[in-house]
Design a protein around this motif. Structure first.
Motif, mmCIF file in Angstrom:
data_model
loop_
_atom_site.group_PDB
_atom_site.id
_atom_site.type_symbol
_atom_site.label_atom_id
_atom_site.label_comp_id
_atom_site.label_asym_id
_atom_site.label_seq_id
_atom_site.Cartn_x
_atom_site.Cartn_y
_atom_site.Cartn_z
ATOM 1 N N ASP A 1 -5.450 1.761 -1.459
ATOM 2 C CA ASP A 1 -6.876 1.501 -1.436
ATOM 3 C C ASP A 1 -7.567 2.397 -0.406
ATOM 4 O OD1 ASP A 1 -6.279 -2.006 -1.882
ATOM 5 O OD2 ASP A 1 -6.837 -0.532 -3.383
ATOM 6 N N TYR B 1 0.840 -1.194 0.000
ATOM 7 C CA TYR B 1 0.000 0.000 0.000
ATOM 8 C C TYR B 1 0.874 1.243 0.000
ATOM 9 C CZ TYR B 1 -3.351 -3.476 1.713
ATOM 10 O OH TYR B 1 -4.126 -4.584 1.855
ATOM 11 N N TRP C 1 -8.961 4.054 2.739
ATOM 12 C CA TRP C 1 -9.146 3.639 4.130
ATOM 13 C C TRP C 1 -8.988 2.139 4.317
ATOM 14 C CZ3 TRP C 1 -8.430 6.761 7.870
ATOM 15 C CH2 TRP C 1 -8.654 8.121 7.670
ATOM 16 N N ARG C 2 -9.141 1.367 3.219
ATOM 17 C CA ARG C 2 -8.888 -0.079 3.338
ATOM 18 C C ARG C 2 -7.426 -0.340 3.678
ATOM 19 N NH1 ARG C 2 -10.949 -3.081 -1.760
ATOM 20 N NH2 ARG C 2 -9.637 -4.637 -0.778
ATOM 21 N N ALA C 3 -6.526 0.452 3.102
ATOM 22 C CA ALA C 3 -5.096 0.309 3.398
ATOM 23 C C ALA C 3 -4.813 0.689 4.849
ATOM 24 C CB ALA C 3 -4.268 1.176 2.454
ATOM 25 N N GLY D 1 -2.172 3.985 9.539
ATOM 26 C CA GLY D 1 -2.808 2.810 10.141
ATOM 27 C C GLY D 1 -2.035 2.260 11.315
ATOM 28 N N LEU E 1 -6.995 0.615 7.361
ATOM 29 C CA LEU E 1 -7.604 -0.401 8.212
ATOM 30 C C LEU E 1 -6.779 -1.679 8.242
ATOM 31 C CD1 LEU E 1 -9.956 -1.253 10.016
ATOM 32 C CD2 LEU E 1 -11.170 -1.992 7.956
ATOM 33 N N ALA E 2 -6.310 -2.123 7.077
ATOM 34 C CA ALA E 2 -5.484 -3.330 7.016
ATOM 35 C C ALA E 2 -4.217 -3.160 7.847
ATOM 36 C CB ALA E 2 -5.125 -3.663 5.567
ATOM 37 N N SER E 3 -3.581 -2.008 7.732
ATOM 38 C CA SER E 3 -2.358 -1.734 8.494
ATOM 39 C C SER E 3 -2.649 -1.698 9.990
ATOM 40 C CB SER E 3 -1.740 -0.406 8.045
ATOM 41 O OG SER E 3 -1.444 -0.442 6.674
#
Length: 200
Positions: free
Chosen positions: A110, A33, A112-114, A41, A116-118
Motif C-alpha cells: 500500500d 506488506y 507509504w501506508r505500508a 518503515g 507508515l504502518a511498519s
C-alpha cells in the motif's frame, strides 16, 4: 571512529534483537506488506530510537563514572535475566504451533501506508526495549557515540532484513530459545567487563 565500540555494539544488539519481538513483528508485517516497504518503515523507526538512545547515553556521561557504570551493570544484568526467562519460556513451548500466523498470504503493498504502518508498529514496540536500553548503556560506557550509533543501527537493520527475507527459515534452523540464551550471555559478559572496569 572507535571500531572496537562499533563491532561490540553490533554484536551485542544483533544477538539481543534476533530473538526479540522486533524480529517477529517485522516478519509478521512482511506477510502483510511488500518486504522492502516494511524494511524501510522499521529502519526509520530504528533510526529515531537509536538516535534517542545514543543521545541519552551521551547525556548520562556527565554523571559520576561510578554511577554510570553501576547503572550499566544493572541494565546488562536485567537484560540477561529477561532473556534467560524468555529463553526458558520459549524452550518449554518449542513443540507448539510452528507459527501459523506467519502463513498469511502477502497482500500487494500500500505504498507509504505500508511504510507508515511498519514505522508505527516498530516504534511503539521498541520504545524502552532492551536494545534501546543496551544502546544507551553502551553509549554511556564508551566515548564513541557515532560508533555506537552506527553499530546499533546496523545490527537492527540486519535483524529486520533477516526477518523480512529469511525469518521463518531461520527460526526452523535455530530455535528461538537458543538465540535468547546467546543474547543473555552477551549481556552477562558486558556486565562482567563493566564490573572489572569499576573495580579498577
Amino acid at each position: 571512529m572507535d571500531l572496537a565500540a562499533l563491532f561490540l555494539t553490533f554484536g551485542a544488539i544483533f544477538l539481543v534483537e534476533l530473538p526479540d519481538k522486533t524480529f517477529v513483528a517485522t516478519l509478521v508485517l512482511a506477510t502483510k506488506y511488500r518486504p522492502l516497504l516494511v524494511w524501510i518503515g522499521v529502519g526509520l523507526a530504528f533510526t529515531v530510537q537509536t538516535t534517542v538512545a545514543v543521545t541519552l547515553g551521551k547525556v548520562v556521561t556527565v554523571l559520576p563514572e561510578g554511577v554510570v557504570k553501576g547503572a550499566s551493570i544493572a541494565l546488562f544484568l536485567a537484560g540477561a535475566a529477561l532473556l534467560v526467562r524468555e529463553g526458558l519460556k520459549h524452550r518449554r513451548a518449542a513443540e507448539e504451533d510452528d507459527g501459523a500466523e506467519f502463513g498469511e498470504k502477502a497482500r500487494p503493498a500500500d505504498g507509504w501506508r505500508a511504510v507508515l504502518a511498519s514505522f508505527v508498529v516498530l516504534f511503539a514496540a521498541e520504545w524502552g526495549d532492551l536494545s534501546q536500553l543496551l544502546t544507551l548503556s553502551l553509549s554511556a560506557r564508551y566515548d564513541a557515540p557515532v560508533a555506537v550509533f552506527l553499530g546499533a543501527l546496523a545490527a537492527l537493520l540486519t535483524v529486520s532484513g533477516l526477518a523480512v527475507v529469511v525469518g521463518r527459515s531461520l527460526l526452523r534452523v535455530v530455535p528461538i530459545h537458543v538465540l535468547h540464551f546467546a543474547g543473555a550471555g552477551v549481556c552477562g559478559l558486558l556486565a562482567g567487563l563493566t564490573v572489572v572496569e569499576l573495580v579498577r
